[in-house]
Design a protein around this motif. Structure first.
Motif, mmCIF file in Angstrom:
data_model
loop_
_atom_site.group_PDB
_atom_site.id
_atom_site.type_symbol
_atom_site.label_atom_id
_atom_site.label_comp_id
_atom_site.label_asym_id
_atom_site.label_seq_id
_atom_site.Cartn_x
_atom_site.Cartn_y
_atom_site.Cartn_z
ATOM 1 N N PRO A 170 -10.283 -12.700 0.816
ATOM 2 C CA PRO A 170 -10.850 -11.432 0.354
ATOM 3 C C PRO A 170 -9.803 -10.334 0.302
ATOM 4 O O PRO A 170 -8.757 -10.427 0.953
ATOM 5 C CB PRO A 170 -11.937 -11.129 1.391
ATOM 6 N N VAL A 171 -10.083 -9.309 -0.473
ATOM 7 C CA VAL A 171 -9.158 -8.187 -0.606
ATOM 8 C C VAL A 171 -9.899 -6.886 -0.329
ATOM 9 O O VAL A 171 -11.132 -6.818 -0.424
ATOM 10 C CB VAL A 171 -8.526 -8.130 -2.013
ATOM 11 N N VAL A 172 -9.130 -5.867 0.011
ATOM 12 C CA VAL A 172 -9.678 -4.531 0.237
ATOM 13 C C VAL A 172 -8.860 -3.557 -0.595
ATOM 14 O O VAL A 172 -7.641 -3.671 -0.691
ATOM 15 C CB VAL A 172 -9.651 -4.154 1.740
ATOM 16 N N ARG A 173 -9.558 -2.616 -1.233
ATOM 17 C CA ARG A 173 -8.913 -1.643 -2.097
ATOM 18 C C ARG A 173 -8.968 -0.262 -1.449
ATOM 19 O O ARG A 173 -10.017 0.159 -0.928
ATOM 20 C CB ARG A 173 -9.617 -1.593 -3.458
ATOM 21 N N PHE A 174 -7.840 0.428 -1.489
ATOM 22 C CA PHE A 174 -7.757 1.793 -0.983
ATOM 23 C C PHE A 174 -7.481 2.715 -2.170
ATOM 24 O O PHE A 174 -6.499 2.538 -2.887
ATOM 25 C CB PHE A 174 -6.637 1.927 0.055
ATOM 26 N N ALA A 175 -8.358 3.680 -2.372
ATOM 27 C CA ALA A 175 -8.225 4.631 -3.471
ATOM 28 C C ALA A 175 -8.184 6.037 -2.887
ATOM 29 O O ALA A 175 -9.230 6.619 -2.578
ATOM 30 C CB ALA A 175 -9.380 4.492 -4.463
ATOM 31 N N ALA A 176 -6.981 6.571 -2.698
ATOM 32 C CA ALA A 176 -6.781 7.899 -2.104
ATOM 33 C C ALA A 176 -7.525 8.017 -0.777
ATOM 34 O O ALA A 176 -8.171 9.023 -0.486
ATOM 35 C CB ALA A 176 -7.223 8.985 -3.064
ATOM 36 N N THR A 177 -7.421 6.987 0.042
ATOM 37 C CA THR A 177 -8.086 6.966 1.344
ATOM 38 C C THR A 177 -7.338 7.878 2.322
ATOM 39 O O THR A 177 -6.147 7.667 2.587
ATOM 40 C CB THR A 177 -8.124 5.541 1.908
ATOM 41 N N PRO A 178 -8.000 8.900 2.863
ATOM 42 C CA PRO A 178 -7.295 9.828 3.772
ATOM 43 C C PRO A 178 -7.046 9.211 5.135
ATOM 44 O O PRO A 178 -7.915 8.542 5.706
ATOM 45 C CB PRO A 178 -8.270 11.012 3.871
ATOM 46 N N VAL A 179 -5.846 9.434 5.654
ATOM 47 C CA VAL A 179 -5.458 8.955 6.978
ATOM 48 C C VAL A 179 -4.749 10.088 7.694
ATOM 49 O O VAL A 179 -3.805 10.678 7.159
ATOM 50 C CB VAL A 179 -4.531 7.729 6.895
ATOM 51 N N LEU A 180 -5.194 10.401 8.901
ATOM 52 C CA LEU A 180 -4.548 11.439 9.692
ATOM 53 C C LEU A 180 -3.232 10.930 10.281
ATOM 54 O O LEU A 180 -3.001 9.723 10.371
ATOM 55 C CB LEU A 180 -5.477 11.898 10.817
ATOM 56 N N VAL A 216 5.683 4.816 5.525
ATOM 57 C CA VAL A 216 5.709 6.274 5.588
ATOM 58 C C VAL A 216 7.164 6.686 5.422
ATOM 59 O O VAL A 216 7.973 6.513 6.335
ATOM 60 C CB VAL A 216 5.127 6.784 6.918
ATOM 61 N N GLY A 217 7.495 7.196 4.262
ATOM 62 C CA GLY A 217 8.896 7.436 3.940
ATOM 63 C C GLY A 217 9.576 6.100 3.709
ATOM 64 O O GLY A 217 9.180 5.322 2.837
ATOM 65 N N VAL A 218 10.570 5.787 4.521
ATOM 66 C CA VAL A 218 11.253 4.497 4.409
ATOM 67 C C VAL A 218 10.879 3.558 5.548
ATOM 68 O O VAL A 218 11.339 2.409 5.584
ATOM 69 C CB VAL A 218 12.787 4.709 4.394
ATOM 70 N N ASP A 219 10.040 4.024 6.464
ATOM 71 C CA ASP A 219 9.719 3.247 7.657
ATOM 72 C C ASP A 219 8.402 2.492 7.479
ATOM 73 O O ASP A 219 7.369 3.099 7.166
ATOM 74 C CB ASP A 219 9.615 4.158 8.877
ATOM 75 N N VAL A 255 0.858 -1.183 0.000
ATOM 76 C CA VAL A 255 0.000 0.000 0.000
ATOM 77 C C VAL A 255 0.896 1.235 0.000
ATOM 78 O O VAL A 255 1.802 1.344 0.824
ATOM 79 C CB VAL A 255 -0.942 0.020 1.225
ATOM 80 N N THR A 256 0.620 2.152 -0.906
ATOM 81 C CA THR A 256 1.413 3.382 -1.022
ATOM 82 C C THR A 256 0.785 4.485 -0.187
ATOM 83 O O THR A 256 -0.424 4.728 -0.280
ATOM 84 C CB THR A 256 1.502 3.832 -2.486
ATOM 85 N N ALA A 257 1.598 5.147 0.625
ATOM 86 C CA ALA A 257 1.145 6.275 1.441
ATOM 87 C C ALA A 257 1.718 7.561 0.853
ATOM 88 O O ALA A 257 2.929 7.791 0.904
ATOM 89 C CB ALA A 257 1.581 6.102 2.888
ATOM 90 N N THR A 258 0.844 8.380 0.305
ATOM 91 C CA THR A 258 1.256 9.654 -0.308
ATOM 92 C C THR A 258 1.033 10.784 0.692
ATOM 93 O O THR A 258 -0.084 10.931 1.216
ATOM 94 C CB THR A 258 0.456 9.928 -1.584
ATOM 95 N N PRO A 259 2.060 11.598 0.965
ATOM 96 C CA PRO A 259 1.893 12.685 1.950
ATOM 97 C C PRO A 259 0.840 13.703 1.504
ATOM 98 O O PRO A 259 0.678 13.990 0.313
ATOM 99 C CB PRO A 259 3.280 13.329 2.015
ATOM 100 N N ARG A 260 0.114 14.240 2.479
ATOM 101 C CA ARG A 260 -0.827 15.330 2.269
ATOM 102 C C ARG A 260 -0.748 16.270 3.464
ATOM 103 O O ARG A 260 0.040 16.027 4.382
ATOM 104 C CB ARG A 260 -2.259 14.813 2.065
ATOM 105 N N ALA A 261 -1.529 17.284 3.471
ATOM 106 C CA ALA A 261 -1.383 18.342 4.478
ATOM 107 C C ALA A 261 -1.491 17.815 5.903
ATOM 108 O O ALA A 261 -0.684 18.163 6.770
ATOM 109 C CB ALA A 261 -2.433 19.431 4.233
ATOM 110 N N ASP A 262 -2.477 16.992 6.193
ATOM 111 C CA ASP A 262 -2.717 16.553 7.565
ATOM 112 C C ASP A 262 -2.446 15.070 7.778
ATOM 113 O O ASP A 262 -2.901 14.484 8.749
ATOM 114 C CB ASP A 262 -4.159 16.866 7.968
ATOM 115 N N GLY A 263 -1.743 14.450 6.858
ATOM 116 C CA GLY A 263 -1.460 13.024 7.007
ATOM 117 C C GLY A 263 -1.026 12.390 5.701
ATOM 118 O O GLY A 263 -0.102 12.874 5.051
ATOM 119 N N TRP A 264 -1.755 11.336 5.303
ATOM 120 C CA TRP A 264 -1.400 10.608 4.076
ATOM 121 C C TRP A 264 -2.663 10.145 3.360
ATOM 122 O O TRP A 264 -3.769 10.144 3.913
ATOM 123 C CB TRP A 264 -0.551 9.379 4.414
#
Length: 346
Positions: A172-182, A147-150, A116-125
């Motif tokens: 089963p699988v779960v898909r995350f599409a630009a799911t915001p995380v604080l 998150v970064g390299v960790d 799962v890829t975590a892309t940085p945003r203003a208040d989280g990822w």
């Protein structure tokens, strides 16, 4: 390492086998062979035994039985070809996460959390990716990502934006599409610490795979002891008995690796290092090889619903790559040994 049988462990194993024996098996040849999570049939058995308190420390109102009890529970669940509704709760307890029901997602990718890829945003990822999950009905998903390299574990509610559950396949699988995380959604690190949550989870998964292999082997041995061919029992034919004997050796070696890993994590953490990785890689290979040999020993009978070996086959196929592909795990072990030798070299 004390090899003397623990009376408490024997009582616990007996209680688990008695309770799990009362769960009706799914005999269908198609579809999911087991049900995981809070809705699974094993939940009632584990709740009756108060399994959620086994590993919790006594000062936290737990029983303080340690990782050895959690490994025993996982092994018996695998042996009964049941879903592992214990591992997510145990992992959450290691991290101090409290929720009505939790499920683990994304542990099959190595490096850890790369599914799962975590892309940085203003208040989280923002999380993006598709990964396997234990239980689609869980209130909270614990998602492995980076998150970064960790590598970290992020808590995501099932009703969050961009979360889509796909139950058309098993597991089963779960898909995350630009799911915001604080930023507060990060509940723990997934480092390679020998006593960390990831190491403990790997040992529980190794025990679960060991149980799957042991259950399939037991079923095959019982069948070839009853089935007669060419005027003799199948187990008296060398072509059948020798592979099953080799499988028994593999099971005992894997069990020793798993319990040695548990002992090192609990008693000698400085020496644990790659023990959980080794145990998981061995158990993954043992589960696939022993289940395959067991099915070959039973011939065409193996794929009938009455014998039930197909459940172990599908479980081994799906579970062997959880927490990392065996080949990738062995590469990690080899890299660690190489670093050790280089440091020790003059």
């Amino acid at each position: 390492m004390d090899l003397t049988p623990d009376p408490l462990a024997l009582q616990l194993r007996t209680a688990l086998r008695t309770g799990l024996a009362g769960i009706p098996a799914r005999i269908e040849l198609h579809g999911a062979p087991v049900t995981d999570g809070a809705c699974g049939p094993t939940r009632a058995v584990l709740d009756a035994l108060e399994a959620a308190d086994f590993e919790r420390p006594a000062d936290a109102d737990g029983l303080g039985l340690g990782l050895s009890a959690g490994v025993l529970v996982s092994e018996e669940l695998g042996r009964a070809a049941c879903g592992n509704s214990y591992r997510a709760d145990a992992f959450a307890a290691d991290l101090g996460v409290g929720a009505p029901s939790v499920a683990l997602a994304g542990f099959e990718a190595l490096p850890t959390g790369s599914g799962v890829t975590a892309t940085p945003r203003a208040d989280g990822w923002e999380l993006t990716g598709t990964v396997t999950v234990d239980d689609l009905s869980a209130d909270l998903f614990l998602v492995a990502t980076r998150v970064g390299v960790d590598p970290v574990l992020v808590a995501v509610e099932r009703t969050a934006d961009g979360v889509t559950a796909q139950d058309g396949s098993w597991p089963p699988v779960v898909r995350f599409a630009a799911t915001p995380v604080l930023a507060a959604g990060v509940v723990g690190a997934l480092d390679e610490a020998p006593t960390g949550p990831l190491a403990r989870a790997r040992l529980r998964q190794a025990a679960y795979l060991l149980g799957i292999a042991d259950g399939a082997h037991r079923m095959a041995v019982e069948y070839v002891g009853l089935r007669r061919q060419f005027g003799t029992r199948l187990r008296d034919l060398p072509a059948v008995s020798f592979p099953l004997a080799r499988a028994m050796v593999a099971l005992r070696a894997t069990r020793a690796a798993v319990h040695r890993g548990v002992w090192l994590v609990e008693s000698e953490p400085a020496a644990a290092r790659t023990a959980p990785l080794i145990a998981l890689a061995m158990a993954s290979e043992t589960a696939r090889d022993v289940v395959r040999l067991s099915m070959q020993s039973c011939g065409v009978r193996a794929m009938t619903s009455e014998l039930g070996l197909h459940r172990y086959f599908r479980l081994a196929a799906a579970e062997s790559t959880r927490y990392g592909d065996p080949a990738a795990l062995w590469r990690m072990v080899g890299a660690d040994h190489l670093r050790t030798v280089q440091v020790a070299a003059p």
